[in-house]
Design a protein around this motif. Structure first.
Motif, short mmCIF file in Angstrom:
data_model
loop_
_atom_site.label_atom_id
_atom_site.label_comp_id
_atom_site.label_asym_id
_atom_site.label_seq_id
_atom_site.Cartn_x
_atom_site.Cartn_y
_atom_site.Cartn_z
N VAL A 118 54.31 49.30 30.14
CA VAL A 118 53.56 48.75 31.27
C VAL A 118 53.24 47.35 31.24
CG1 VAL A 118 51.27 48.83 32.49
CG2 VAL A 118 52.68 51.05 32.16
N GLY A 119 53.49 46.35 32.44
CA GLY A 119 53.17 45.10 32.20
C GLY A 119 53.56 44.41 33.37
N ARG A 120 52.84 43.15 33.65
CA ARG A 120 52.47 42.18 32.73
C ARG A 120 51.37 42.61 32.38
NH1 ARG A 120 53.50 35.66 33.64
NH2 ARG A 120 55.61 36.44 34.34
N TYR A 121 50.55 43.29 33.15
CA TYR A 121 48.98 43.62 32.92
C TYR A 121 48.79 45.26 32.97
CZ TYR A 121 44.04 42.82 31.81
OH TYR A 121 42.92 43.03 31.29
N GLY A 122 48.54 45.96 31.73
CA GLY A 122 48.04 47.16 32.02
C GLY A 122 46.85 47.61 32.76
N ASN A 123 46.84 48.61 33.38
CA ASN A 123 45.74 48.89 34.24
C ASN A 123 45.46 47.76 35.37
OD1 ASN A 123 42.81 50.08 34.86
ND2 ASN A 123 43.89 51.74 33.81
N ARG A 124 44.08 47.73 35.68
CA ARG A 124 43.82 46.94 37.13
C ARG A 124 43.15 45.48 36.90
NH1 ARG A 124 42.98 52.26 37.47
NH2 ARG A 124 44.00 53.52 39.00
N ILE A 125 43.44 44.92 37.89
CA ILE A 125 43.06 43.41 38.33
C ILE A 125 42.21 43.39 39.72
CG2 ILE A 125 43.16 41.12 38.20
CD1 ILE A 125 45.45 41.27 36.18
N ALA A 126 40.90 43.38 39.60
CA ALA A 126 40.10 43.61 40.88
C ALA A 126 40.93 42.71 42.08
CB ALA A 126 38.83 43.27 40.55
N TYR A 127 41.38 43.24 43.07
CA TYR A 127 41.79 42.37 44.32
C TYR A 127 42.87 41.79 44.09
CZ TYR A 127 37.15 43.95 46.07
OH TYR A 127 36.13 44.79 46.41
N GLY A 128 43.50 41.86 42.95
CA GLY A 128 44.68 40.98 42.32
C GLY A 128 44.44 39.69 42.34
N ARG A 129 43.14 39.41 41.89
CA ARG A 129 42.71 37.89 42.02
C ARG A 129 42.31 37.41 40.78
NH1 ARG A 129 41.22 38.37 47.80
NH2 ARG A 129 39.38 38.62 47.41
N PHE A 130 42.43 36.46 40.30
CA PHE A 130 41.81 35.69 39.03
C PHE A 130 42.03 34.18 39.23
CE2 PHE A 130 45.94 36.34 37.65
CZ PHE A 130 46.44 35.51 36.94
N THR A 131 41.03 33.50 38.47
CA THR A 131 41.31 32.10 38.20
C THR A 131 41.68 31.85 36.71
OG1 THR A 131 38.90 31.67 38.16
CG2 THR A 131 40.09 31.34 40.30
N LEU A 132 42.42 30.65 36.59
CA LEU A 132 42.62 30.45 35.03
C LEU A 132 42.94 28.94 35.11
CD1 LEU A 132 43.57 31.03 32.37
CD2 LEU A 132 45.78 31.78 33.49
N ASP A 133 42.03 28.21 34.15
CA ASP A 133 42.28 26.83 34.14
C ASP A 133 41.90 25.99 35.61
OD1 ASP A 133 42.63 27.13 31.51
OD2 ASP A 133 44.71 26.66 31.85
N GLY A 134 40.97 26.57 36.32
CA GLY A 134 40.65 26.10 37.71
C GLY A 134 41.85 26.46 38.89
N ASN A 135 42.90 27.19 38.40
CA ASN A 135 43.80 27.82 39.55
C ASN A 135 43.49 28.99 39.95
OD1 ASN A 135 45.25 24.98 39.14
ND2 ASN A 135 46.10 25.85 37.29
N SER A 136 43.68 29.40 41.32
CA SER A 136 43.44 30.64 41.59
C SER A 136 44.80 31.49 41.75
CB SER A 136 42.80 30.81 43.09
OG SER A 136 41.51 30.05 43.03
N TYR A 137 44.97 32.61 41.49
CA TYR A 137 46.15 33.37 41.52
C TYR A 137 45.87 34.65 42.27
CZ TYR A 137 47.95 30.05 37.93
OH TYR A 137 48.08 28.88 37.29
N SER A 138 46.99 35.21 42.90
CA SER A 138 47.06 36.07 43.99
C SER A 138 48.09 37.25 43.59
CB SER A 138 47.31 35.54 45.16
OG SER A 138 46.67 36.54 46.13
N LEU A 139 47.87 38.30 43.14
CA LEU A 139 48.91 39.03 42.45
C LEU A 139 49.19 40.17 43.41
CD1 LEU A 139 47.46 39.94 39.02
CD2 LEU A 139 48.98 38.03 39.45
N ALA A 140 50.46 40.91 43.53
CA ALA A 140 50.68 41.97 44.33
C ALA A 140 49.38 43.08 44.14
CB ALA A 140 52.00 42.38 43.77
N THR A 141 49.15 43.38 45.44
CA THR A 141 48.07 44.63 45.27
C THR A 141 48.76 45.93 45.61
OG1 THR A 141 47.25 44.13 47.51
CG2 THR A 141 45.96 43.36 45.90
N ASN A 142 48.92 47.00 44.73
CA ASN A 142 49.44 48.16 44.96
C ASN A 142 48.73 49.29 44.61
OD1 ASN A 142 49.30 47.34 42.00
ND2 ASN A 142 51.23 48.48 41.55
N ASN A 143 47.28 49.23 44.71
CA ASN A 143 46.51 50.30 44.34
C ASN A 143 45.13 50.28 45.20
OD1 ASN A 143 44.40 51.70 41.83
ND2 ASN A 143 46.08 52.89 42.55
N GLY A 144 45.16 50.88 46.19
CA GLY A 144 44.04 50.32 47.13
C GLY A 144 43.92 48.91 46.98
N PRO A 145 42.73 48.36 47.08
CA PRO A 145 42.73 46.90 46.97
C PRO A 145 43.07 45.95 45.62
CG PRO A 145 40.54 47.80 46.39
CD PRO A 145 41.63 49.03 46.60
#
Ligand code: GLA
Length: 396
Positions: A118-145
């Motif tokens: 399982v990867g790139r990230y095992g388990n959930r990331i809320a809303y498929g969103r996170f910010t890193l070094d000031g940049n926002s990223y939007s990941l595929a959502t495949n489990n509810g939100p």
């Protein structure tokens, strides 16, 4: 202190295995099952075969790892999926102890991550969103939100390159895959290697390695579903589980951690001494309701990132025992709550609710959005390294 505990328990497991082998050599022919005779022990080996073909014509291969005790692990290049894992019971009878399908078509049609990397990230990331070094990223959502297990096409659904090896101490296969920049929304080209190895001490290990050219979250794990009584033999509620974790990470109704690190004391999450999985699973408790059973990250008791004893599971009917060691800070204990009888797997087995359990060693879910959790960001120039071992034995 933690290292001491892990060493002494490792001895218990391997000693149990040795006792089982000795017993087996004294039993009659029928009791020996497929157990090799003392002076005709097979050499540990790895063999390679064709497993199937993707609709686009890509070949999928299988690798069969066998040790001197006859323990056999089969894994395929699609998703690095472990399709079978045969280990002896206390009488030397072998059974396949993982859920899955007989052929590739099953894995391509519908699978709840049976046996996969399982990867790139095992388990959930809320809303498929996170910010890193000031940049926002939007990941595929495949489990509810939320984003789950790497997205719509995670590492469980790609074909890995594979190189088998036979070494003095073990046999195995190295799976490699380079996840391109932007895949499922993740930044950076991520080159990943996962090495599966099987020793003559019945240790099956997973060594994870990754490097990136842009900062990215990484959290790799293995998603085998176990039933130590044998695949398809019933539910896993009578298995006795120990998890060396004084804390867990409670979740909301979409299984995203609240951020709390809660003590297990006095809750159904206290598995610090061996307890039947089913003993408390039906309690009317909020966390069990959210998970529809256990589907939670346990915070392992550990002082450092050395390999430590995280958990063990014992199945009383067969005597099979599986111990889990890891360098990871957490383990997701999942009781197959979403299996509902709609999947027919190997040998026509219908997988009902709780017919398998997973112990997914990992960093905590949603860590990219949880500053208090151990960090999961891999940066260029750094190396992601992680190791987990499943060790099989029996209690006579
Ligand atoms: C993990 C998750 C579960 C479920 C399974 C796969 O264990 O935490 O909620 O998604 O994978 O079905």
């Amino acid at each position: 202190m933690k290292t001491k505990r892990s060493r002494s328990l490792a001895v218990v497991v391997s000693r149990s295995g040795a006792i089982a082998l000795a017993l087996c050599a004294c039993g009659d022919q029928s009791e020996r099952g497929q157990m090799p005779q003392p002076n005709e022990q097979p050499r540990a080996s790895v063999t390679r075969a064709t497993f199937g073909q993707l609709p686009d014509g890509t070949q999928v291969e299988s690798f069969t790892l066998t040790n001197q005790n006859g323990v056999e692990v089969r894994a395929i290049t699609y998703g690095g999926i472990i399709t079978s894992l045969r280990v002896p019971d206390r009488n030397g009878r072998f059974a396949d102890v993982v859920l899955g399908y007989d052929d590739l078509a099953g894995y391509l049609t519908e699978t709840p991550y049976f046996g996969a990397i399982v990867g790139r990230y095992g388990n959930r990331i809320a809303y498929g969103r996170f910010t890193l070094d000031g940049n926002s990223y939007s990941l595929a959502t495949n489990n509810g939100p939320n984003h789950l297990h790497g997205g719509i096409k995670g590492f469980d659904k790609v074909v890995w390159a594979a190189e088998p090896f036979e070494r003095a101490d073990d046999v195995g296969v190295v799976f490699s895959y380079t996840s391109p920049d932007g895949e499922e929304g993740y930044p950076g080209n991520l080159a990943v290697q996962v090495t599966y190895a099987l020793t003559n001490r019945n240790e099956l290990s997973f060594e994870y390695y990754a490097v990136t050219d842009k900062p990215t979250p990484v959290n790799l794990t293995q998603h085998s579903y176990f039933n130590l009584a044998g695949d398809g033999s019933g539910d896993i509620l009578d298995h006795r589980l120990t998890i060396y974790a004084g804390y867990f990470t409670p979740v909301d109704s979409t299984l995203i951690p609240s951020g709390a690190i809660a003590p297990v004391t006095g809750t159904p999450f206290d598995f610090r001494s061996a307890t039947e999985i089913g003993a408390r699973i039906e309690q009317d408790e909020e966390q069990l309701r959210y998970g529809q059973g256990y589907d939670h990250n346990f915070v392992l008791d550990r002082a450092d990132s050395a390999l430590a004893h995280a958990a063990q599971v014992y199945e009383p009917e067969t005597g099979r025992l599986m111990a889990v060691y890891t360098t990871e800070p957490g383990v997701q204990f999942y009781t197959g709550n979403f299996l509902d009888g709609s999947i027919t797997g190997k040998a026509g087995h219908v997988y009902q609710r709780r017919y398998g359990f997973c112990l997914e060693t990992q960093h905590f879910p949603d860590s990219p959005n949880q500053p208090e959790f151990p960090a999961t960001i891999l940066r260029p120039g750094a190396e992601y390294r992680s190791r987990t071992e499943y060790v099989f034995g029996v209690i006579p």
